[in-house]
Scaffold this motif. Structure first.
Motif, PDB file in Angstrom:
ATOM      1  N   MET A 103       0.850  -1.206   0.000  1.00  0.00           N
ATOM      2  CA  MET A 103       0.000   0.000   0.000  1.00  0.00           C
ATOM      3  C   MET A 103       0.881   1.251   0.000  1.00  0.00           C
ATOM      4  SD  MET A 103      -2.832   1.115   2.824  1.00  0.00           S
ATOM      5  CE  MET A 103      -1.871   2.294   3.763  1.00  0.00           C
ATOM      6  N   SER A 104       0.465   2.265  -0.762  1.00  0.00           N
ATOM      7  CA  SER A 104       1.210   3.524  -0.755  1.00  0.00           C
ATOM      8  C   SER A 104       0.322   4.613  -0.181  1.00  0.00           C
ATOM      9  CB  SER A 104       1.592   3.933  -2.172  1.00  0.00           C
ATOM     10  OG  SER A 104       2.061   2.846  -2.885  1.00  0.00           O
TER      11      SER A 104
ATOM     12  N   GLU B 285      -5.625   1.432  -5.169  1.00  0.00           N
ATOM     13  CA  GLU B 285      -4.575   1.793  -4.204  1.00  0.00           C
ATOM     14  C   GLU B 285      -5.039   2.929  -3.303  1.00  0.00           C
ATOM     15  OE1 GLU B 285      -1.574   0.384  -3.447  1.00  0.00           O
ATOM     16  OE2 GLU B 285      -2.295  -1.147  -4.811  1.00  0.00           O
TER      17      GLU B 285
ATOM     18  N   GLN C  73      -1.012  -2.609 -11.262  1.00  0.00           N
ATOM     19  CA  GLN C  73      -0.872  -2.263  -9.844  1.00  0.00           C
ATOM     20  C   GLN C  73       0.485  -1.603  -9.549  1.00  0.00           C
ATOM     21  OE1 GLN C  73      -0.731  -5.460  -7.022  1.00  0.00           O
ATOM     22  NE2 GLN C  73      -1.408  -4.159  -5.339  1.00  0.00           N
ATOM     23  N   GLU C  74       1.498  -1.976 -10.338  1.00  0.00           N
ATOM     24  CA  GLU C  74       2.822  -1.390 -10.102  1.00  0.00           C
ATOM     25  C   GLU C  74       2.839   0.094 -10.475  1.00  0.00           C
ATOM     26  OE1 GLU C  74       6.006  -4.904 -10.531  1.00  0.00           O
ATOM     27  OE2 GLU C  74       4.820  -4.643 -12.346  1.00  0.00           O
TER      28      GLU C  74
ATOM     29  N   ARG D 274       0.536   1.957  -7.701  1.00  0.00           N
ATOM     30  CA  ARG D 274       1.252   2.264  -6.449  1.00  0.00           C
ATOM     31  C   ARG D 274       2.096   3.534  -6.600  1.00  0.00           C
ATOM     32  NH1 ARG D 274       2.293  -3.722  -5.487  1.00  0.00           N
ATOM     33  NH2 ARG D 274       4.242  -3.410  -6.614  1.00  0.00           N
TER      34      ARG D 274
ATOM     35  N   ALA E 202      -0.237   6.448  -6.464  1.00  0.00           N
ATOM     36  CA  ALA E 202      -0.655   6.692  -5.077  1.00  0.00           C
ATOM     37  C   ALA E 202       0.463   7.367  -4.291  1.00  0.00           C
ATOM     38  CB  ALA E 202      -1.071   5.379  -4.425  1.00  0.00           C
ATOM     39  N   PHE E 203       1.700   6.952  -4.541  1.00  0.00           N
ATOM     40  CA  PHE E 203       2.824   7.603  -3.846  1.00  0.00           C
ATOM     41  C   PHE E 203       2.866   9.096  -4.173  1.00  0.00           C
ATOM     42  CE2 PHE E 203       7.193   9.218  -4.524  1.00  0.00           C
ATOM     43  CZ  PHE E 203       7.511   9.430  -3.183  1.00  0.00           C
TER      44      PHE E 203
END
Ligand SMILES: NC(=O)c1ccc[n+]([C@@H]2O[C@H](COP(=O)([O-])OP(=O)(O)OC[C@H]3O[C@@H](n4cnc5c(N)ncnc54)[C@H](O)[C@@H]3O)[C@@H](O)[C@H]2O)c1
Length: 256
Positions: A1-2, A26, A205-206, A209, A212-213
């Motif tokens: 999780m980010s 995310e 998803q990569e 993330r 989200a970061f």
């Protein structure tokens, strides 16, 4: 999780599929109230949706008004059509520029208007490795993705004083419905992934993330930046993999 997004509200354009959906997941995992804006909005557990067309200012404004105060906006909706220069019709060009470039411009414009009075916010644009490189037969797409970096750089300067950060992710080859054709063709993957130090394509998803970061407070001093999420592709212009010491198995290169 980010990231910790508890108490925050997020909008993801093009969030019904691929990278946008992964980013939405995310953000939701981090506690955000997530709204997907897309041409069609399927049921997605834990998320809400509004039908919106990013090429249409009215449609976007209505959707943002329905959502209300927003902390995070991911301008992600995009299309691609593969065609050589002469085969690219004006209609192809206008559609691609309309969604990928004008759509980002309008989304960022509407997001800025919503965020400025609150003196805070984070905007993440989905650009591409094609923002830099002329991948063949993608003139309109590459132009649109180069263009969005111009938006990010300029708007980061304008919105920084209002506490609003604006960044871009630049994904490489990522497995989504957009790239399903390439991912179903081992011969294409084998050649493409020669250039990628990690030897494989990326998963949505990569990228989600990374988005989200950049959207999170963990990136509180990052604005106007681009984050490559490409398995090292842009760093490895001479290619990484060859048959001498490696083999292509399934959908990735491995050392022998
Ligand atoms: N998949 C990759 O390898 C890759 C690499 C680099 C960049 N990107 C970019 O990532 C973004 C997402 O791509 P993806 O691979 O997840 O593709 P995708 O086709 O899975 O998702 C794109 C989404 O955008 C939506 N959309 C299209 N036009 C729209 C419009 N006018 N208004 C609102 N929504 C609209 C679609 O309905 C779809 O849900 C795009 O901007 C794409 O250019 C993808």
């Amino acid at each position: 999780m980010s990231g910790d997004f508890r108490g925050k509200r997020a909008i993801v354009t093009g969030g019904a599929s691929g990278i946008g959906l992964a980013a939405a997941r995310e953000l939701a995992r981090g506690g955000a109230e997530v709204w997907i804006l897309d041409l069609e909005v399927p049921e997605a557990p834990g998320m809400r949706g509004v039908v919106a067309d990013v090429t249409d200012h009215e449609s976007l404004s209505r959707a943002f008004a329905e959502v209300g105060d927003v902390d995070v906006v991911v301008a992600n909706a995009g299309v691609a059509k593969v065609a050589g220069l002469e085969a690219t019709t004006l209609e192809d060009w206008e559609r691609t520029i309309g969604v990928n470039l004008t759509g980002v411009f309008l989304t960022v414009q509407v997001a800025a208007a919503a965020m400025k009075p609150r003196r805070r916010g984070a905007i993440v644009v989905t650009a591409s490795t094609n923002s830099y490189d002329g991948e063949p037969n993608l003139t309109a797409y590459n132009a649109s993705k180069a263009g969005v970096l111009g938006i990010v750089h300029t708007v980061a300067g304008e919105l920084g004083p209002y506490g609003i950060r604006v960044n871009a992710v630049c994904p490489g080859m990522i497995r989504t419905p957009l790239t399903a054709g390439s991912f179903s063709d081992a011969a294409v993957l084998k050649e493409y992934f020669r250039q990628i130090p990690l030897g494989r394509g990326g998963e949505a998803q990569e990228v989600g993330r990374a988005i989200a970061f950049l959207a999170s407070d963990d990136a509180s001093y990052i604005t106007g930046a681009t984050l490559l999420v490409d398995g090292g592709q842009m760093a490895s212009k001479f290619g990484t993999w060859g048959e001498a010491g490696a083999e292509f198995v399934g959908d990735q290169w491995r050392m022998k």
